[in-house]
Write an enzyme that holds these catalytic residues in place. Sequence first.
Site, PDB file in Angstrom:
ATOM      1  N   PRO A   1      -1.812   2.048  12.399  1.00 23.37           N
ATOM      2  CA  PRO A   1      -3.170   1.596  12.660  1.00 23.37           C
ATOM      3  C   PRO A   1      -3.794   0.811  11.506  1.00 23.37           C
ATOM      4  CG  PRO A   1      -3.024   4.005  12.716  1.00 23.37           C
ATOM      5  CD  PRO A   1      -1.669   3.499  12.399  1.00 23.37           C
TER       6      PRO A   1
ATOM      7  N   GLU B   1       1.238   9.164   3.751  1.00 22.78           N
ATOM      8  CA  GLU B   1      -0.050   8.973   4.416  1.00 22.78           C
ATOM      9  C   GLU B   1       0.070   9.029   5.943  1.00 22.78           C
ATOM     10  OE1 GLU B   1      -1.111   5.156   2.763  1.00 22.78           O
ATOM     11  OE2 GLU B   1      -0.001   4.056   4.274  1.00 22.78           O
TER      12      GLU B   1
ATOM     13  N   HIS C   1       1.117  -1.362  -3.150  1.00 24.00           N
ATOM     14  CA  HIS C   1       1.263  -0.931  -1.756  1.00 24.00           C
ATOM     15  C   HIS C   1       1.190  -2.162  -0.855  1.00 24.00           C
ATOM     16  CE1 HIS C   1       0.861   3.639  -1.731  1.00 24.00           C
ATOM     17  NE2 HIS C   1       1.236   3.255  -2.928  1.00 24.00           N
TER      18      HIS C   1
ATOM     19  N   GLU D   1      -7.767  -2.598  -4.053  1.00 29.19           N
ATOM     20  CA  GLU D   1      -7.393  -2.907  -2.666  1.00 29.19           C
ATOM     21  C   GLU D   1      -7.850  -4.333  -2.400  1.00 29.19           C
ATOM     22  OE1 GLU D   1      -5.690  -1.412   0.142  1.00 29.19           O
ATOM     23  OE2 GLU D   1      -6.009  -3.548   0.518  1.00 29.19           O
TER      24      GLU D   1
HETATM   25  C1  NOJ Z   1      -2.905   1.787   2.171  1.00 31.72           C
HETATM   26  C2  NOJ Z   1      -2.239   2.474   1.034  1.00 31.72           C
HETATM   27  O1  NOJ Z   1      -0.870   2.701   1.299  1.00 31.72           O
HETATM   28  C3  NOJ Z   1      -2.976   3.761   0.782  1.00 31.72           C
HETATM   29  O2  NOJ Z   1      -2.308   4.506  -0.227  1.00 31.72           O
HETATM   30  C4  NOJ Z   1      -4.396   3.446   0.387  1.00 31.72           C
HETATM   31  O3  NOJ Z   1      -5.108   4.644   0.251  1.00 31.72           O
HETATM   32  C5  NOJ Z   1      -5.085   2.592   1.461  1.00 31.72           C
HETATM   33  N1  NOJ Z   1      -4.274   1.487   1.792  1.00 31.72           N
HETATM   34  C6  NOJ Z   1      -6.431   2.070   0.989  1.00 31.72           C
HETATM   35  O4  NOJ Z   1      -6.258   1.138  -0.027  1.00 31.72           O
HETATM   36 CA    CA Z   2       0.401   1.736   3.122  1.00 23.00          CA
END
Ligand code: NOJ
Ligand code: CA
Length: 687
Positions: A195, A493, A468, A400
């Site tokens: 998602p 996750e 990531h 991010e």
């Molecule tokens: C996806 C990353 O894999 C995860 O570790 C991170 O918490 C979220 N993006 C938000 O940046």
């Molecule tokens: Ca990820």
Amino acid sequence: MRIHSAVVVSFVLLAACNTNTKLSVQSPSGKIVANFELTGNGQPAYGVLYNQKPVINPSTLGFEFKGLPPISDNIRVDSFKTRSFSEKWEMPWGDQRWVDNTYNELKVYLSERKAPNRRFALIFRVFDDGVGFRYEFPAQPNLDSVTIIAENTKFSLTGNHTCWWQPGDWDIYEHLYHTTPLSKIDAVNSQSKNPLAQTYIPENAVNTPVTMKTSDGVYLCFHEADVNNYAGATLRVDTVNLSLETALVGNDSGIKVKTQTPFTTPWRTVIITDKPGHIVTSKLILNLNEPNKIGDISWFQPMKYVGIWWEMHLGKSSWDMASGKHGATTANAKRYIDFAAKNNIKGLLVEGWNTGWERWIGFDDREGIFDFVTPYPDYNLKEVVRYAKAKGVNLIMHHETSAAPRTYEQQLDSAFRLMHSLGIHSVKTGYVGKIIPKGEYHQGQWMINHYRKVVEAAAKYQIAVNAHEPFKGTGEWRTYPNVIARENFRGQEFNAWSIDGGNPPEHLTILPFTAQLAGPMDYTPGIFNIKLKPYKPDNQVNSTLAYQLALYVVIYSPIQMAADLPENYEGHPAFQFIRDVGVDWEQSLVLDAEIGNYIAIAREERNTGRWFVGAITDENAREININLNFLKPDIKYKATLYLDGPDAHWDKNPTSYRIETREVDRNSTISLSLAPGGGAAISLFPL
Ligand code: NOJ
Ligand code: CA
């Protein structure tokens, strides 16, 4: 330097029509042989033998360009040379200290027999654990700027091998691996649901690393090394003729690579072995990268870390402030710092610290969603850094980018300058969503150049990068040891929120033989509250608690997260293993493994003489005997075993565990009963 002779077993050059030139070069032990030849119409081709038997049948090579004729047939061999090389190099941090890099090389200089008479070379390096080859295009009048629209490197296989594969997605690697015969690979219809990320799988191709087993018990792992100013490669699958062909990731204009001579392509690599454990410990990919370019890296120390992170994935708190349950507050950060300081954990990741999370996915970067320097008002960055430092904890910054690399590049200097001024030496970057601008993909040349730019800029500020939604690793952590980890796989996750039930127990019995070949993995192990109560009644981690502990050894990364909430660790006896376990290794040994079924690894910590063992199994219970003959002679060790309880089961009773201690030495064996979806973790301290 040890010298091995590069053996050229045959070289036939017919003066009038030199189209049946055959050259070959063998590995130092002679086990692996790479053959080069020109086909009947003068197209370059190669094949590979292992123990005298073909593992890659003759496979053709070539290129297609925009606005230029292709390079395929009518080629001649102008000359060739061979070379032998051997060195031992030291990893500044790693899964082992010393790396042997010994190979024989064959370089074949080729040119077109007709206009435009373009010249190029093929370089083969043959190691005892596999082969790498690449193309080199020198500067020349008839080939200057080029747009590659296809690299036609073929891998013609010798049978319908069992394959551990994931789809050749141009964006995201967060897929489960499939186990099927080559003829049954159906990448386009295999998508798993993520998602958080968009995926794009244009054809029946697999991503690399991809691993196969032949009916003779030979393992082949296909990947690439030293990808630099080029596109990432997927491998197109021909399910009828049982072959693969390089299918470069492009963009929506149909461009794969824009470059200029002189240039070299990445190495196309194949690890070849009859022991699955050798896949895990192979250093072929690293050896095909250049030595350290950034010099002293002592400012980065391997570490365990905690994070204001899992609580967001559980929905206990949020990245943004508008929700009223913001996770990254000064008080919460201090709570984590206190916990880390008490438990020998040196790092703290804080996500959601900077403004912009109210609308973070899919917005155009020009609107400047994130600036990477402005904290939310309830997060006092300077005070958190001060508090952490006083307690011996290092902050890990979070950037991010929401897949908006142009904005990130504009902010890089200010973002890294801020980190430098605060003495923060590592950053986790993220690229969730479709790349902005539209039409580019995470694994295309444009993004690969972006990721490299970030790593180079970071090195200047003494910053290490854990990316990531990255481009997969291709061994650049040798050249840039500030590349510390990445997420080129489906991480923990998914267990918090995936609508397909998360990662099955088998997932991590496949990753060491596939994704891990791309380098250190930020999987984020260590969830103790397996059923995620009370936050996620419909999700869970699909393993036992002992399996979670084993992952600190099974997975390699110089940064390992203790991912669960501090309240789930407080007072928990099994947390002692996470406190103790090493993150920087003198050597690593795969004790026993079957891909997709189980794996047991032992690693010796650098500078302490301590050993740690981790074993995990898929959904089947299993008995494994661990022979401790790797321990030093004449020394007794205290073994602490973290085991599945007798009634443990990944679903029915995942938190059932027991702890045992015994005195052992190198003559001891330990038999482990792994529960379904279970594992075992052992620490061995010299007495
Ligand atoms: C996806 C990353 O894999 C995860 O570790 C991170 O918490 C979220 N993006 C938000 O940046
Ligand atoms: Ca990820």
